[in-house]
Scaffold this active site. Structure first.
Site, PDB file in Angstrom:
ATOM      1  N   PRO A 145       0.504   7.438   9.498  1.00 25.72           N
ATOM      2  CG  PRO A 145      -0.190   6.052  11.247  1.00 25.72           C
ATOM      3  CD  PRO A 145       0.999   6.436  10.437  1.00 25.72           C
ATOM      4  CD  GLU A 153       3.102   2.488  19.072  1.00 26.24           C
ATOM      5  OE1 GLU A 153       2.165   3.266  18.847  1.00 26.24           O
ATOM      6  OE2 GLU A 153       3.039   1.259  18.860  1.00 26.24           O
ATOM      7  NE  ARG A 186      -0.030   3.638 -13.375  1.00 30.55           N
ATOM      8  CZ  ARG A 186      -0.920   4.536 -13.808  1.00 30.55           C
ATOM      9  NH1 ARG A 186      -1.024   5.702 -13.204  1.00 30.55           N
ATOM     10  NH2 ARG A 186      -1.688   4.276 -14.842  1.00 30.55           N
ATOM     11  CG  ASP A 236      -4.281   6.671 -15.002  1.00 32.19           C
ATOM     12  OD1 ASP A 236      -4.560   5.675 -15.677  1.00 32.19           O
ATOM     13  OD2 ASP A 236      -3.123   6.994 -14.691  1.00 32.19           O
TER      14      ASP A 236
HETATM   15  C1  JAH Z   1       2.963   2.702  11.034  1.00 26.55           C
HETATM   16  C2  JAH Z   1       5.412   4.020  11.011  1.00 26.55           C
HETATM   17  N1  JAH Z   1      -1.194   5.566   5.768  1.00 26.55           N
HETATM   18  C3  JAH Z   1      -0.688   4.278   5.906  1.00 26.55           C
HETATM   19  C4  JAH Z   1       0.397   4.155   6.956  1.00 26.55           C
HETATM   20  C5  JAH Z   1       1.651   4.673   6.777  1.00 26.55           C
HETATM   21  C6  JAH Z   1       2.615   4.499   7.762  1.00 26.55           C
HETATM   22  C7  JAH Z   1       2.299   3.782   8.905  1.00 26.55           C
HETATM   23  N2  JAH Z   1       1.055   3.299   9.045  1.00 26.55           N
HETATM   24  C8  JAH Z   1       0.129   3.483   8.113  1.00 26.55           C
HETATM   25  C9  JAH Z   1       3.281   3.567   9.995  1.00 26.55           C
HETATM   26  C10 JAH Z   1       3.881   2.489  12.056  1.00 26.55           C
HETATM   27  C11 JAH Z   1       5.097   3.153  12.049  1.00 26.55           C
HETATM   28  C12 JAH Z   1       4.510   4.222   9.989  1.00 26.55           C
END
Ligand code: JAH
Length: 284
Positions: free
Chosen positions: A91, A118, A160, A175
């Site tokens: 994230p 985490e 794709r 697209d």
């Molecule tokens: C959560 C490792 N952008 C979406 C996304 C991608 C990865 C993760 N969360 C949201 C994530 C916990 C641990 C990756």
């Protein structure tokens, strides 16, 4: 193209043998390697996580299994001119867009590293960067329980675009967000597409827009662009502001490329949809 995925949940990737991607894999246009991170643990409990230094909630993925897994997977089929790109969904990464999908689709080898808990010990990405290209990407502003669903999403967006994977090669060109139309970008560059219609011509008293039955291809293209502009104004004002600022490059990611052009007609359609916002709508 070769795609390797490192995860503590290999079963999560069953969907890669379904539909367009599954068929492309059967043909050999794509090959997947899904690797269980626990293969690179050495203790009886096959431990992949530990508590965070500095305290706090949750667990962090230990660096040693990741280091060994990345060494092993990166060296598979290694050779000059085939250095893999390591993609880590998180994230905290840069937003993954259609541009990333197109760029990744041109890579001979991708490795996806799926974190859980985490996240992965911060030294793993730093150390990997000293040996290979690493990109941390986010598929949207929400937190998942792990990177696995994001890898399925990105794999679909990438695959794709591979030649022969999409039934109709042209459908990638127009697209939403599309950059498929050559040096000026596709007709939908920086926009989301408007609605599509099929038979019957009248359904529950609702008619398909007459222009789509006219056979006038210029008028149809204009109508489609207008509906794309209106829908983008409605649903994605952020995209409209970028177009108006001239900050959407026609193709590629390099600065200095020509911006997507808005003609007078485009500007009139956007004005009718409330862009640019004028007078009392604008805060001082
Ligand atoms: C959560 C490792 N952008 C979406 C996304 C991608 C990865 C993760 N969360 C949201 C994530 C916990 C641990 C990756």
């Amino acid at each position: 193209m070769r795609i390797d995925i490192i995860t503590i949940f290999p079963e999560y990737f069953g969907p890669l043998s379904v539909s367009l991607i599954g068929k492309a894999a059967e043909r050999g246009d794509i090959s997947f390697g899904v690797h269980d991170l626990r293969k690179w643990t050495h203790d009886v409990h096959r431990t992949v996580d530990d508590s965070p230094f500095g305290g706090g909630p949750g667990m962090v993925m230990k660096p040693e299994p990741w280091g060994d897994a990345l060494d092993a997977v990166a060296s598979m089929g290694a050779g000059p001119g085939a250095n893999p790109l390591l993609v880590i969904p998180t994230p905290t990464g840069v937003p993954f867009t259609q541009r990333h999908a197109a760029r990744y689709a041109a890579e001979p080898r991708l490795i996806f590293a799926c974190g859980r808990y985490e996240g992965i010990d911060g030294r793993v990405t730093d150390e990997a960067r000293s040996r290979m290209r690493v990109e941390e990407v986010s598929i949207g502003d929400y937190v998942l329980a792990g990177g696995e669903p994001a890898v399925l999403v990105m794999t679909e967006a990438i695959c794709r675009l591979l030649p022969g994977v999409l039934g109709n090669a042209e459908s990638a060109a127009d697209d939403s967000f599309g950059f498929g139309g050559g040096s000026s970008g596709g007709p939908m560059a920086g926009l989301v597409e408007g609605p599509a219609f099929t038979r019957p011509r009248v359904w529950r008293d609702r008619e398909v827009p007459a222009v789509l039955l006219s056979g006038d291809h210029r008028a149809i293209a204009r109508w489609r662009r207008d509906s794309a502009l209106r829908r983008t104004a409605q649903n994605r004002p952020d995209l409209v502001w970028r177009l108006l600022a001239g900050s959407v490059a026609a193709e590629g990611e390099d600065a200095g490329e020509e911006a997507v052009r808005l003609d007078d007609h485009d500007r009139a359609v956007l004005a009718e949809a409330g862009f640019p916002v004028t007078g009392e709508d604008v805060a001082n």
